[in-house]
Design an enzyme around this catalytic site. Structure first.
Site, mmCIF file in Angstrom:
data_model
loop_
_atom_site.group_PDB
_atom_site.id
_atom_site.type_symbol
_atom_site.label_atom_id
_atom_site.label_comp_id
_atom_site.label_asym_id
_atom_site.label_seq_id
_atom_site.Cartn_x
_atom_site.Cartn_y
_atom_site.Cartn_z
ATOM 1 N N LYS A 144 0.838 -1.213 0.000
ATOM 2 C CA LYS A 144 0.000 0.000 0.000
ATOM 3 C C LYS A 144 0.871 1.262 0.000
ATOM 4 O O LYS A 144 0.626 2.217 -0.735
ATOM 5 C CB LYS A 144 -0.925 -0.029 1.220
ATOM 6 C CG LYS A 144 -1.444 1.302 1.679
ATOM 7 C CD LYS A 144 -2.630 1.782 0.861
ATOM 8 C CE LYS A 144 -2.870 3.259 1.074
ATOM 9 N NZ LYS A 144 -4.184 3.720 0.929
ATOM 10 N N CYS B 31 -3.234 11.109 1.560
ATOM 11 C CA CYS B 31 -2.461 9.868 1.366
ATOM 12 C C CYS B 31 -1.021 10.111 0.950
ATOM 13 O O CYS B 31 -0.093 9.648 1.610
ATOM 14 C CB CYS B 31 -3.155 9.012 0.314
ATOM 15 S SG CYS B 31 -4.885 8.787 0.662
ATOM 16 N N TYR C 96 -7.431 19.764 -2.698
ATOM 17 C CA TYR C 96 -6.103 19.227 -3.021
ATOM 18 C C TYR C 96 -5.994 18.721 -4.451
ATOM 19 O O TYR C 96 -4.907 18.579 -4.986
ATOM 20 C CB TYR C 96 -5.680 18.146 -2.021
ATOM 21 C CG TYR C 96 -6.204 16.759 -2.295
ATOM 22 C CD1 TYR C 96 -7.455 16.360 -1.839
ATOM 23 C CD2 TYR C 96 -5.440 15.830 -3.006
ATOM 24 C CE1 TYR C 96 -7.927 15.077 -2.077
ATOM 25 C CE2 TYR C 96 -5.904 14.550 -3.245
ATOM 26 C CZ TYR C 96 -7.146 14.177 -2.788
ATOM 27 O OH TYR C 96 -7.607 12.908 -3.025
HETATM 28 N N1 SAJ Z 1 -0.895 15.514 -8.802
HETATM 29 C C1 SAJ Z 1 0.060 16.229 -9.517
HETATM 30 N N2 SAJ Z 1 0.426 15.774 -10.739
HETATM 31 C C2 SAJ Z 1 -0.109 14.643 -11.285
HETATM 32 C C3 SAJ Z 1 -1.063 13.909 -10.552
HETATM 33 C C4 SAJ Z 1 -1.440 14.363 -9.302
HETATM 34 O O1 SAJ Z 1 0.588 17.255 -9.068
HETATM 35 O O2 SAJ Z 1 0.264 14.306 -12.414
HETATM 36 C C5 SAJ Z 1 -1.294 15.973 -7.454
HETATM 37 C C6 SAJ Z 1 -2.804 16.206 -7.303
HETATM 38 O O3 SAJ Z 1 -3.162 17.497 -7.716
HETATM 39 C C7 SAJ Z 1 -2.987 16.007 -5.806
HETATM 40 C C8 SAJ Z 1 -1.968 14.927 -5.462
HETATM 41 O O4 SAJ Z 1 -1.043 14.913 -6.523
HETATM 42 O O5 SAJ Z 1 -2.676 17.176 -5.093
HETATM 43 C C9 SAJ Z 1 -2.548 13.540 -5.233
HETATM 44 O O6 SAJ Z 1 -3.566 13.226 -6.148
HETATM 45 P P1 SAJ Z 1 -3.737 11.792 -6.850
HETATM 46 O O7 SAJ Z 1 -4.922 11.880 -7.730
HETATM 47 O O8 SAJ Z 1 -2.465 11.367 -7.451
HETATM 48 O O9 SAJ Z 1 -3.942 10.763 -5.643
HETATM 49 P P2 SAJ Z 1 -4.917 10.700 -4.337
HETATM 50 O O10 SAJ Z 1 -4.098 11.166 -3.164
HETATM 51 O O11 SAJ Z 1 -6.223 11.321 -4.576
HETATM 52 O O12 SAJ Z 1 -5.122 9.123 -4.210
HETATM 53 C C10 SAJ Z 1 -4.001 8.257 -4.010
HETATM 54 C C11 SAJ Z 1 -4.115 7.118 -5.017
HETATM 55 N N3 SAJ Z 1 -2.853 6.394 -5.128
HETATM 56 C C12 SAJ Z 1 -2.271 6.133 -6.293
HETATM 57 O O13 SAJ Z 1 -2.695 6.498 -7.359
HETATM 58 C C13 SAJ Z 1 -1.022 5.308 -6.227
HETATM 59 C C14 SAJ Z 1 -5.254 6.191 -4.622
HETATM 60 O O14 SAJ Z 1 -5.264 5.055 -5.455
HETATM 61 C C15 SAJ Z 1 -5.083 5.743 -3.159
HETATM 62 O O15 SAJ Z 1 -6.147 4.911 -2.754
HETATM 63 C C16 SAJ Z 1 -5.112 6.986 -2.301
HETATM 64 O O16 SAJ Z 1 -3.994 7.801 -2.672
HETATM 65 C C17 SAJ Z 1 -5.065 6.544 -0.847
HETATM 66 O O17 SAJ Z 1 -6.111 6.633 -0.186
HETATM 67 O O18 SAJ Z 1 -4.046 6.034 -0.389
#
Ligand code: SAJ
Length: 461
Positions: free
Chosen positions: A221, A275, A337
């Site tokens: 995880k 996360c 976020y």
């Molecule tokens: N972000 C960027 N650039 C990108 C993608 C995202 O700057 O190319 C930023 C987003 O704006 C945001 C942050 O990263 O601030 C996180 O967003 P995210 O969509 O990547 O992820 P989360 O935090 O919403 O969800 C993650 C997911 N993990 C993965 O994709 C490996 C999800 O599957 C998990 O279940 C979740 O964390 C969790 O609960 O652990």
């Protein structure tokens, strides 16, 4: 006698007569409860937040933007899905699932909510019942903390109680789809606990279900979220390199991503959410304690956490240049976020806004989904938010922003040129922004190339 108990639970899962309680009705607990209710179980959704339970009892959800959730509540509420904040309702549960947050504090993981939920589960579970933890557990927690807590309550795991760790791995914004289709990893110390948990998840999960030891499940995880954090950090690093070298990261990214094995993510003003901001640190701390310092994880985390300060500093310079050294008014558009998710926990917009305020600017904040302003002035209308602004900073990639009429937005500013539009999530076409009458600045561009009316412009730090 023991066999009978085990068989009972198997049968109860197979014919959907097992009574399930889910502790925590947030991002994961609620959709998971609804999916199990849809599969035919009677599910009690428990949460200590009275207001949340009141809303759910009336059929209202904070996750109404998540596809399918509102429909599931409407069809299952009061029948197979019952929200409650009365622990007594949970007495005699056959299965208790724990889906509460595992935050971090300054020194390490904060397990208080998980432990408290586990204590509740141990009070209400029937003998021979199954407890499943979905909340994120730092490496070693299952064996060092969860198992001893269960034993302390007089239970014998694999004999008169069953226990497993099955971390959630679904993406906010696509929760139902991912909860159903993603691969699930189950960690347990005994085979029966693992098999019973698998049997339960098979009733609503289409993805594969893998059985491993608890430590492996804990690490998997955290590796997933660390992978994402490190990859975003790499994109952010490339953006910073481009700024330093005076080229545009958009072109670099577009061309590099044409390579069959390169997939550079989107650089931006930072990484938020509950996360990615902590999971890499859980892994870092656990590894450090065991003699290996994973420097890439730490460096990536620090780099991502620094992005909001970096762009607040650039915007401060830009506005002071326009205003002959004075501070100005900055409209910050977006607070959550990430785009289209009404969650501002650990949002990178918070340090961004606070830093601009600290530097003396007036900061107005608008977000279509939340009223959070992080100390700035919340304005409920986008056109009012930008009125009088010297700079507009788009910091969240909401769909609403992508389709804005930029000329209308420029008119609403009602300030003479130059007005700056900072694109902190790379959602706009620079040409269109300039045609609408703004000066476009963004992540991963050398500011010396911007058409600002100042000759000696700042150099990017
Ligand atoms: N972000 C960027 N650039 C990108 C993608 C995202 O700057 O190319 C930023 C987003 O704006 C945001 C942050 O990263 O601030 C996180 O967003 P995210 O969509 O990547 O992820 P989360 O935090 O919403 O969800 C993650 C997911 N993990 C993965 O994709 C490996 C999800 O599957 C998990 O279940 C979740 O964390 C969790 O609960 O652990």
């Amino acid at each position: 006698m023991r066999r009978l108990v085990i068989k009972d639970l198997e049968g109860d899962i197979e014919n959907r007569t097992a009574r399930i309680s889910v502790i925590g009705q947030g991002y994961i607990g609620l959709p998971t409860s609804l999916l199990m209710a849809k599969a035919g179980f009677q599910v009690l959704g428990f949460d200590i937040n009275e207001e949340l339970i009141r809303e759910l009892s009336k059929g209202r959800t904070r996750l109404d933007r998540e596809e399918g959730i509102q429909e599931l509540i409407s069809s299952l509420l009061g029948e197979r899905y019952i929200p409650t904040n009365d622990e007594r309702d949970l007495m005699g549960s056959d299965i208790v699932l724990i889906a509460v947050p595992t935050p971090k504090n300054a020194n390490g993981p904060d397990l208080r909510m998980v432990i408290s939920a586990l204590e509740t589960a141990l009070r209400v579970i029937r003998e021979g019942g199954l407890i499943i933890i979905e909340s994120t557990l730092p490496p070693g927690t299952f064996e060092r903390i969860i198992v001893p807590t269960v034993k302390k309550h007089g239970f014998s795991i694999g004999s008169n109680i069953y226990l497993a760790y099955c971390p959630e791995r679904a993406l906010p914004g696509r929760l139902i789809n991912e909860l159903v289709n993603n691969v699930r990893v189950i960690g347990a110390i005994d085979d029966r606990s693992a098999q019973l948990t698998k049997l339960l998840y098979k009733t609503f999960v289409r993805g594969e279900i893998e059985l491993v030891d608890p430590l492996t499940a804990e690490v998997v995880k955290l590796v997933e979220n660390s992978f994402r954090d490190v990859n975003i950090a790499f994109a952010n690093e490339v953006a910073r390199i481009c700024e330093a070298l005076g080229i545009d990261v958009r072109k670099v990214r577009e061309l590099a991503n044409k390579h069959p094995r390169v997939n550079l993510l989107v650089p931006g003003i930072g990484v938020g959410g509950s996360c990615l901001t902590k999971d890499p640190l859980f892994l870092y701390w656990a590894s450090l304690e065991n003699g290996y310092e994973p420097i890439i994880l730490k460096r990536a985390r620090d780099l991502n956490a620094n992005m909001p300060y970096h762009y607040a500093s650039i915007l401060d310079d830009v506005v002071r240049n326009i205003k002959n050294g004075e501070t100005g008014t900055i409209a910050v558009l977006g607070a959550t976020y990430k785009g289209d998710v009404p969650d501002s926990r650990e949002s990178p917009v918070e340090p961004f806004v606070r830093e601009l305020l600290r530097k003396g600017h007036r900061v107005k904040v608008y977000d279509p989904l939340v009223t959070e302003a992080f100390g700035g002035e919340y304005v409920s209308n986008i056109f009012e938010a930008v009125r009088g602004a010297d700079a507009i900073a788009f910091v969240t990639d909401h769909s609403e922003f992508r389709f804005l009429n930029l000329s209308k937005l420029r008119k609403a500013v009602k300030v003479e040129d130059p007005v700056v539009l900072f694109d902190g999530r790379m959602i706009f076409n620079p040409k269109e922004v300039e045609e609408a009458g703004f000066i476009y600045i963004s992540v991963g561009m050398s500011l010396s190339t911007h058409k600002l009316p100042i000759k000696e412009f700042i150099t990017v730090r």
